[in-house]
Write a protein that holds these residues in place. Sequence first.
Motif, PDB file in Angstrom:
ATOM      1  N   ALA A 120      28.842  30.300 -27.098  1.00 10.91           N
ATOM      2  CA  ALA A 120      28.637  29.969 -28.508  1.00 10.91           C
ATOM      3  C   ALA A 120      29.969  29.763 -29.223  1.00 10.91           C
ATOM      4  CB  ALA A 120      27.844  31.076 -29.199  1.00 10.91           C
ATOM      5  N   ALA A 121      31.008  30.502 -28.776  1.00 11.21           N
ATOM      6  CA  ALA A 121      32.343  30.349 -29.346  1.00 11.21           C
ATOM      7  C   ALA A 121      33.115  29.208 -28.685  1.00 11.21           C
ATOM      8  CB  ALA A 121      33.129  31.642 -29.211  1.00 11.21           C
ATOM      9  N   GLU A 122      32.409  28.440 -27.841  1.00 14.91           N
ATOM     10  CA  GLU A 122      32.947  27.231 -27.205  1.00 14.91           C
ATOM     11  C   GLU A 122      34.077  27.516 -26.235  1.00 14.91           C
ATOM     12  OE1 GLU A 122      33.761  24.524 -30.392  1.00 14.91           O
ATOM     13  OE2 GLU A 122      31.660  24.461 -31.019  1.00 14.91           O
ATOM     14  N   LEU A 123      33.981  28.656 -25.528  1.00 20.29           N
ATOM     15  CA  LEU A 123      34.844  28.937 -24.388  1.00 20.29           C
ATOM     16  C   LEU A 123      34.014  28.642 -23.142  1.00 20.29           C
ATOM     17  CD1 LEU A 123      36.630  32.202 -25.558  1.00 20.29           C
ATOM     18  CD2 LEU A 123      37.709  29.984 -25.142  1.00 20.29           C
ATOM     19  N   ARG A 124      34.164  27.418 -22.638  1.00 23.63           N
ATOM     20  CA  ARG A 124      33.311  26.954 -21.547  1.00 23.63           C
ATOM     21  C   ARG A 124      34.160  26.404 -20.397  1.00 23.63           C
ATOM     22  NH1 ARG A 124      30.924  23.787 -26.076  1.00 23.63           N
ATOM     23  NH2 ARG A 124      29.332  25.076 -27.074  1.00 23.63           N
ATOM     24  N   PRO A 125      33.697  26.688 -19.133  1.00 26.52           N
ATOM     25  CA  PRO A 125      32.639  27.615 -18.757  1.00 26.52           C
ATOM     26  C   PRO A 125      33.091  29.054 -18.958  1.00 26.52           C
ATOM     27  CG  PRO A 125      33.662  26.705 -16.803  1.00 26.52           C
ATOM     28  CD  PRO A 125      34.272  25.996 -17.964  1.00 26.52           C
ATOM     29  N   ALA A 126      32.222  29.870 -19.490  1.00 24.76           N
ATOM     30  CA  ALA A 126      32.569  31.231 -19.889  1.00 24.76           C
ATOM     31  C   ALA A 126      33.072  32.065 -18.712  1.00 24.76           C
ATOM     32  CB  ALA A 126      31.361  31.907 -20.534  1.00 24.76           C
ATOM     33  N   GLU A 127      32.536  31.796 -17.521  1.00 24.12           N
ATOM     34  CA  GLU A 127      32.900  32.610 -16.358  1.00 24.12           C
ATOM     35  C   GLU A 127      34.400  32.532 -16.050  1.00 24.12           C
ATOM     36  OE1 GLU A 127      28.641  31.890 -16.348  1.00 24.12           O
ATOM     37  OE2 GLU A 127      30.381  30.560 -16.540  1.00 24.12           O
ATOM     38  N   GLY A 143      44.376  29.653 -30.002  1.00 26.28           N
ATOM     39  CA  GLY A 143      43.018  29.239 -30.344  1.00 26.28           C
ATOM     40  C   GLY A 143      41.974  29.920 -29.479  1.00 26.28           C
ATOM     41  N   GLN A 144      42.282  30.095 -28.197  1.00 29.67           N
ATOM     42  CA  GLN A 144      41.339  30.777 -27.309  1.00 29.67           C
ATOM     43  C   GLN A 144      41.180  32.239 -27.700  1.00 29.67           C
ATOM     44  OE1 GLN A 144      43.284  29.864 -23.603  1.00 29.67           O
ATOM     45  NE2 GLN A 144      41.944  28.114 -23.176  1.00 29.67           N
ATOM     46  N   ARG A 145      42.279  32.879 -28.101  1.00 26.86           N
ATOM     47  CA  ARG A 145      42.172  34.279 -28.545  1.00 26.86           C
ATOM     48  C   ARG A 145      41.305  34.392 -29.793  1.00 26.86           C
ATOM     49  NH1 ARG A 145      47.662  34.584 -26.549  1.00 26.86           N
ATOM     50  NH2 ARG A 145      48.513  33.887 -28.544  1.00 26.86           N
ATOM     51  N   GLN A 146      41.456  33.443 -30.732  1.00 33.02           N
ATOM     52  CA  GLN A 146      40.625  33.494 -31.930  1.00 33.02           C
ATOM     53  C   GLN A 146      39.158  33.269 -31.572  1.00 33.02           C
ATOM     54  OE1 GLN A 146      40.361  34.947 -34.610  1.00 33.02           O
ATOM     55  NE2 GLN A 146      41.512  33.766 -36.115  1.00 33.02           N
ATOM     56  N   ARG A 147      38.881  32.434 -30.598  1.00 33.04           N
ATOM     57  CA  ARG A 147      37.498  32.214 -30.147  1.00 33.04           C
ATOM     58  C   ARG A 147      36.922  33.475 -29.508  1.00 33.04           C
ATOM     59  NH1 ARG A 147      36.123  26.655 -29.862  1.00 33.04           N
ATOM     60  NH2 ARG A 147      37.907  25.297 -30.302  1.00 33.04           N
ATOM     61  N   VAL A 148      37.764  34.245 -28.802  1.00 32.44           N
ATOM     62  CA  VAL A 148      37.293  35.514 -28.222  1.00 32.44           C
ATOM     63  C   VAL A 148      36.915  36.489 -29.332  1.00 32.44           C
ATOM     64  CG1 VAL A 148      37.966  37.536 -26.870  1.00 32.44           C
ATOM     65  CG2 VAL A 148      38.569  35.252 -26.064  1.00 32.44           C
ATOM     66  N   VAL A 149      37.734  36.537 -30.405  1.00 32.82           N
ATOM     67  CA  VAL A 149      37.420  37.398 -31.551  1.00 32.82           C
ATOM     68  C   VAL A 149      36.082  36.980 -32.164  1.00 32.82           C
ATOM     69  CG1 VAL A 149      38.134  38.078 -33.872  1.00 32.82           C
ATOM     70  CG2 VAL A 149      39.830  37.913 -32.041  1.00 32.82           C
ATOM     71  N   ILE A 150      35.868  35.688 -32.315  1.00 29.69           N
ATOM     72  CA  ILE A 150      34.600  35.190 -32.867  1.00 29.69           C
ATOM     73  C   ILE A 150      33.452  35.508 -31.922  1.00 29.69           C
ATOM     74  CG2 ILE A 150      33.341  33.086 -33.505  1.00 29.69           C
ATOM     75  CD1 ILE A 150      36.017  31.936 -34.479  1.00 29.69           C
ATOM     76  N   ALA A 151      33.682  35.374 -30.609  1.00 31.93           N
ATOM     77  CA  ALA A 151      32.638  35.704 -29.631  1.00 31.93           C
ATOM     78  C   ALA A 151      32.251  37.173 -29.722  1.00 31.93           C
ATOM     79  CB  ALA A 151      33.115  35.365 -28.220  1.00 31.93           C
ATOM     80  N   GLY A 152      33.238  38.045 -29.949  1.00 30.38           N
ATOM     81  CA  GLY A 152      32.937  39.463 -30.093  1.00 30.38           C
ATOM     82  C   GLY A 152      32.009  39.728 -31.264  1.00 30.38           C
ATOM     83  N   ALA A 153      32.185  38.961 -32.347  1.00 33.44           N
ATOM     84  CA  ALA A 153      31.283  39.089 -33.493  1.00 33.44           C
ATOM     85  C   ALA A 153      29.912  38.515 -33.168  1.00 33.44           C
ATOM     86  CB  ALA A 153      31.882  38.381 -34.704  1.00 33.44           C
ATOM     87  N   LEU A 154      29.871  37.371 -32.484  1.00 32.03           N
ATOM     88  CA  LEU A 154      28.584  36.721 -32.179  1.00 32.03           C
ATOM     89  C   LEU A 154      27.757  37.521 -31.187  1.00 32.03           C
ATOM     90  CD1 LEU A 154      29.744  32.993 -31.861  1.00 32.03           C
ATOM     91  CD2 LEU A 154      28.636  34.100 -33.815  1.00 32.03           C
TER      92      LEU A 154
END
Length: 545
Positions: A413-420, A433-444
Motif C-alpha cells: 500500500a505504501a508502494e514498496l513493491r515487491p514487498a518481499e 524516500g523508501q524510509r519515509q514509505r516504511v514509516v507510512i507502511a507502519g501507520a497503514l
Amino acid sequence: MTPLLELQDLGVTYRTAGGEVEAVRGVDLALEPGETVGIAGESGSGKSTVVASVLRLLPKSAKVTGRVLLDGEDVGAMRWGRLRAARWSEASVVFQGAMHALNPVRRVGKQIAEPLRLHTGASAAEAEARVHELLAQVDLSAAKAKAYPHELSGGQKQRVMIAMALACAPQLVIADEPTTALDVIVQAQVLDLLGRLVEERGIGLVFITHDLSVLAATCSRIAVMYQGLIVETGNAKEVITAPRHEHTKALAAAFPEVGDPVSRYAPATAEPLPEEGERDPQSPVLLSARELRVHFRDRAGSAVAAVGGVDLDVRRDEIVALVGQSGSGKTTLARTLLGLQKPTAGGVYYDGGPVPTSASGLRDYRRRVQLVLQDPNSALNPRHTVYESVAEGPRIHGLDADEPGTVVAALEAAELRPAEQYLTRLPHELSGGQRQRVVIAGALALNPSVLVADEPVASLDASVRGEILGLLLRLRRQLGLAGLVITHDLGLAWNIADRVAVMYRGELVEVGPVEQVLLEPRHDYTRALLAAMPSPEPDDVWPAG
C-alpha cells in the motif's frame, strides 16, 4: 580579474569496500567577487562533495582530481598551515542543519568567538565586541550571546551560523542548504540577510539547495548537478523559465507555484494518480477539535497559551493542510489531536464522539488516528529490519502482526513493491524516500482512518517529495483516508490539500478551501505567508557584482 573561486575539471572518487564510486566528474565553475552562484541538485548529486572540496574537508577515502583555485591559489597545493589560515578568514561555510550544527553545551557567543580567537589572535574583550557586532549584523541582540542553542528558534540558530561564518570577514561564503526546514517567513528573513551581506560587503556567495525557487530569488547564475555532473548552467532566469535538461525540469516541477491549476492534485510523480471523482464536501467528520486550549507553564510559573480556542474538522476522504510558521502551535495542536498531549480546556472528537480517556479506549483511538513523523531517519530504529519496524505497531496494539500478508500488504500500500525484497533490509540500506514509505507502511498496518503527517516531505529530495505527496493522494482516493498535513510549505498545501487551516500564535485565523485561502486570503498573516514565499520568476535577484 582573477575569479574568487574557480573549479577546473574537478573530480572526486570515494574508495569504498565495494570499489570506487565517482561522486563528482569534470566540474568547471567560476565565481567573481560580489557574485552569487547557485548549485541545485538532489541528495547524492555531488553538491556537498563540491563544497567540501573547496576547503579540503573531504575524508581520507576521497581521491581528488582537477584543481580548486581560491583567489588564484591552488587549494590542493596548500601546506597545512596555509590551508588552516584560509579556512574561516578567506572562505567559510554555513553548514546545513543549524539545529544540529551548534554545540548544545556552549553559549552561542563563545562559539562565534572561537574562529576569531583562533585565526585573528583577538583578545577576549576584542572577541566579545566583535561577537556583538556580528549579532547586530544578523539582526540578533547582544543578549543572545549568552544563550544556549536550545533557547533559540530555528531561524535564530541559522543566523548564529551565518554570524560565525562572517566572523573573520571572509570574501567567500558557501551556504549549504541554509534554509532547509525553516518556515517561509524565517526563510525569507535569512535570504534577505544573505542578500544584504552580499550587497553591502561585496562577498562572493555559493548557495546550495534543491529548491530552484529559492535560487531564483537569490542567485544571478545557477548550475544544476545530476549524478556528479553539471548538466545545465546559465543565468537564473534562463535556467528556471526555460530549463533544457530533464533533471532541471523535474526540479522545477517539484515545487509548484501557488495558483498554478496544473499542479492541483498533481504532484510530480512517476506513478499516475487515480481519477479524481466528485467529492462530497459534507462527508462525515472523522476528527474534530472544539474550543481546544493547551497551556504550558514558563519558568516563572505563568501560563503560556500554545493553543487557544481552536475549532477544526477533518472529514472522511479529505486532506486538510495546517500551515503556519514555527512556534505557531501546529505541532502542539497535532499532539493534542493524537492524544499525546492533554488539553487544558475543550475537547477532541472522533467519529462523532469524544476521545476516550481510559487507557484501553485511548489505545484503540490511537490505532485509528496514526502519526507520520517528519524525519524518517529518526522515526526508524536503525537496528530493526523493515519487517520489524512495520510489525511493531500491530504487536503493540495486540494484533497478529505475523498474520500472513499484514506487513506485506502495508508495504504494498505504501508502494514498496515487491514487498518481499524489503522485509529484511535495515534503514541504512534504503533511500530517504523508501524510509519515509516504511514509516507510512507502519501507520497503514494498523488500518487507520486518519493520518496526521508532520512535515512529511521536509527532509526529502525534490523528486522524492513528489512521490510521497502522490502516495498520500492515492491513499486518500483509494482507501478513503482522512489526512491532516502539518506544513510551513504553502506550495505543498496547494499541491494536495482540499482545505487549508492557517495557524498564528495558537489560533486558527483562517480556514477554508485551498483556492479561497491561498488565492483570496482574508487575514493579514495569511497574506504575509504568501508574500514570504520565494518567487519562481527570477526578476529581482541580488546584485551580480
